[in-house]
Design a protein around this motif. Structure first.
Motif, PDB file in Angstrom:
ATOM      1  N   THR A  72      46.434  15.372  17.307  1.00 15.37           N
ATOM      2  CA  THR A  72      47.453  14.570  16.628  1.00 15.37           C
ATOM      3  C   THR A  72      48.794  15.294  16.647  1.00 15.37           C
ATOM      4  N   ALA A  73      49.836  14.611  16.204  1.00 16.78           N
ATOM      5  CA  ALA A  73      51.174  15.205  16.138  1.00 16.78           C
ATOM      6  C   ALA A  73      51.200  16.300  15.064  1.00 16.78           C
ATOM      7  N   TYR A  74      52.010  17.317  15.303  1.00 15.66           N
ATOM      8  CA  TYR A  74      52.138  18.420  14.356  1.00 15.66           C
ATOM      9  C   TYR A  74      53.470  19.120  14.572  1.00 15.66           C
ATOM     10  N   LEU A  75      53.882  19.877  13.577  1.00 17.09           N
ATOM     11  CA  LEU A  75      55.056  20.740  13.698  1.00 17.09           C
ATOM     12  C   LEU A  75      54.573  22.172  13.862  1.00 17.09           C
ATOM     13  N   LEU A  76      55.259  22.943  14.706  1.00 19.36           N
ATOM     14  CA  LEU A  76      54.937  24.351  14.897  1.00 19.36           C
ATOM     15  C   LEU A  76      55.963  25.186  14.159  1.00 19.36           C
ATOM     16  N   GLU A  77      55.482  26.109  13.328  1.00 23.10           N
ATOM     17  CA  GLU A  77      56.357  27.014  12.586  1.00 23.10           C
ATOM     18  C   GLU A  77      55.885  28.438  12.857  1.00 23.10           C
ATOM     19  N   VAL A  78      56.791  29.292  13.322  1.00 25.04           N
ATOM     20  CA  VAL A  78      56.478  30.697  13.567  1.00 25.04           C
ATOM     21  C   VAL A  78      57.363  31.523  12.653  1.00 25.04           C
ATOM     22  N   SER A  79      56.766  32.480  11.929  1.00 24.38           N
ATOM     23  CA  SER A  79      57.558  33.307  11.024  1.00 24.38           C
ATOM     24  C   SER A  79      56.935  34.685  10.859  1.00 24.38           C
ATOM     25  N   SER A  80      57.687  35.549  10.196  1.00 17.88           N
ATOM     26  CA  SER A  80      57.166  36.870   9.859  1.00 17.88           C
ATOM     27  C   SER A  80      56.199  36.703   8.696  1.00 17.88           C
ATOM     28  N   PRO A  81      55.313  37.652   8.487  1.00 20.23           N
ATOM     29  CA  PRO A  81      54.362  37.522   7.394  1.00 20.23           C
ATOM     30  C   PRO A  81      54.984  37.735   6.018  1.00 20.23           C
ATOM     31  N   GLY A  82      56.161  38.360   5.938  1.00 18.57           N
ATOM     32  CA  GLY A  82      56.843  38.538   4.660  1.00 18.57           C
ATOM     33  C   GLY A  82      56.233  39.642   3.810  1.00 18.57           C
ATOM     34  N   LEU A  83      56.767  39.809   2.612  1.00 12.90           N
ATOM     35  CA  LEU A  83      56.308  40.857   1.705  1.00 12.90           C
ATOM     36  C   LEU A  83      54.890  40.623   1.218  1.00 12.90           C
ATOM     37  N   GLU A  84      54.537  39.385   1.009  1.00  7.05           N
ATOM     38  CA  GLU A  84      53.187  39.053   0.544  1.00  7.05           C
ATOM     39  C   GLU A  84      52.354  38.569   1.721  1.00  7.05           C
ATOM     40  N   ARG A  85      52.344  39.392   2.757  1.00  7.73           N
ATOM     41  CA  ARG A  85      51.697  39.044   4.021  1.00  7.73           C
ATOM     42  C   ARG A  85      50.204  38.811   3.857  1.00  7.73           C
ATOM     43  N   PRO A  86      49.669  37.881   4.639  1.00 12.92           N
ATOM     44  CA  PRO A  86      48.220  37.679   4.632  1.00 12.92           C
ATOM     45  C   PRO A  86      47.522  38.871   5.283  1.00 12.92           C
ATOM     46  N   LEU A  87      46.347  39.170   4.801  1.00 15.52           N
ATOM     47  CA  LEU A  87      45.494  40.197   5.391  1.00 15.52           C
ATOM     48  C   LEU A  87      44.306  39.457   5.986  1.00 15.52           C
ATOM     49  N   THR A  88      44.204  39.459   7.302  1.00 15.17           N
ATOM     50  CA  THR A  88      43.201  38.630   7.959  1.00 15.17           C
ATOM     51  C   THR A  88      42.225  39.401   8.837  1.00 15.17           C
ATOM     52  N   LYS A  89      42.530  40.668   9.097  1.00 12.52           N
ATOM     53  CA  LYS A  89      41.702  41.473   9.995  1.00 12.52           C
ATOM     54  C   LYS A  89      41.319  42.771   9.292  1.00 12.52           C
ATOM     55  N   PRO A  90      40.177  43.343   9.635  1.00 11.30           N
ATOM     56  CA  PRO A  90      39.782  44.611   9.015  1.00 11.30           C
ATOM     57  C   PRO A  90      40.865  45.687   9.089  1.00 11.30           C
ATOM     58  N   GLU A  91      41.561  45.781  10.218  1.00  6.00           N
ATOM     59  CA  GLU A  91      42.600  46.804  10.349  1.00  6.00           C
ATOM     60  C   GLU A  91      43.761  46.598   9.370  1.00  6.00           C
ATOM     61  N   HIS A  92      44.007  45.365   8.936  1.00  4.81           N
ATOM     62  CA  HIS A  92      45.041  45.124   7.929  1.00  4.81           C
ATOM     63  C   HIS A  92      44.673  45.800   6.613  1.00  4.81           C
ATOM     64  N   PHE A  93      43.394  45.695   6.243  1.00  2.00           N
ATOM     65  CA  PHE A  93      42.946  46.278   4.978  1.00  2.00           C
ATOM     66  C   PHE A  93      43.024  47.801   5.014  1.00  2.00           C
TER      67      PHE A  93
END
Length: 155
Positions: A72-93
């Motif tokens: 379906t139709a969608y908008l693409l948004e690319v950004s920096s993770p910011g100060l409250e960045r998500p932690l999604t990978k073991p190496e992030h932790f």
């Protein structure tokens, strides 16, 4: 977002990240009102600027147009993770040990579905888990219980 589609979008974003030398921090496909939104967070050691987001967005958009994984139709948004960045990978932790963190769980752990504290790190031994210090007590959270995690500014 179905698990299959999420994996496809991650792989496509990471392919572009590898080409352009960016780390893909997170990929989300959400609905905001009537519009679908594909949000990709990227990073690199020297930080992210608007030109980085634009370059990544153009390249990822071309790959998405070619592969066409979203029906379906969608908008693409690319950004920096910011100060409250998500932690999604073991190496992030591991990388952000010592900083504040907020972790949302799939099921309650010690009666709580949301844990806020100081990130102690990641351990794959004996089981994959994240350690968080909460009020002076270390809490080990099994990796499979974590729904979302992000850095938080804590006192």
């Amino acid at each position: 977002m179905g698990q299959g589609l999420k994996e496809i979008l991650w792989k496509l974003a990471e392919k572009v990240g590898a080409e352009l030398n960016y780390e893909v921090v997170d990929v989300e496909l959400t609905r905001e009102g009537a519009q679908r939104l594909l949000r990709v967070f990227i990073d690199r050691p020297e930080g992210i600027g608007i030109n980085d987001c634009e370059m990544f967005s153009k390249r990822l958009s071309a790959v998405l147009d070619e592969e066409d994984p979203i029906p379906t139709a969608y908008l693409l948004e690319v950004s920096s993770p910011g100060l409250e960045r998500p932690l999604t990978k073991p190496e992030h932790f591991q990388r952000f040990a010592g900083q504040g963190v907020e972790i949302s769980l799939f099921a309650p752990l010690q009666g709580k579905r949301k844990i806020r504290g100081r990130l102690k790190g990641w351990s794959a031994q004996p089981e994959s888990q994240v350690s968080v210090e909460v009020n002076g007590v270390t809490l080990d959270i099994p990796w499979e219980m974590i729904a979302k995690a992000r850095l938080q500014i804590i006192d």
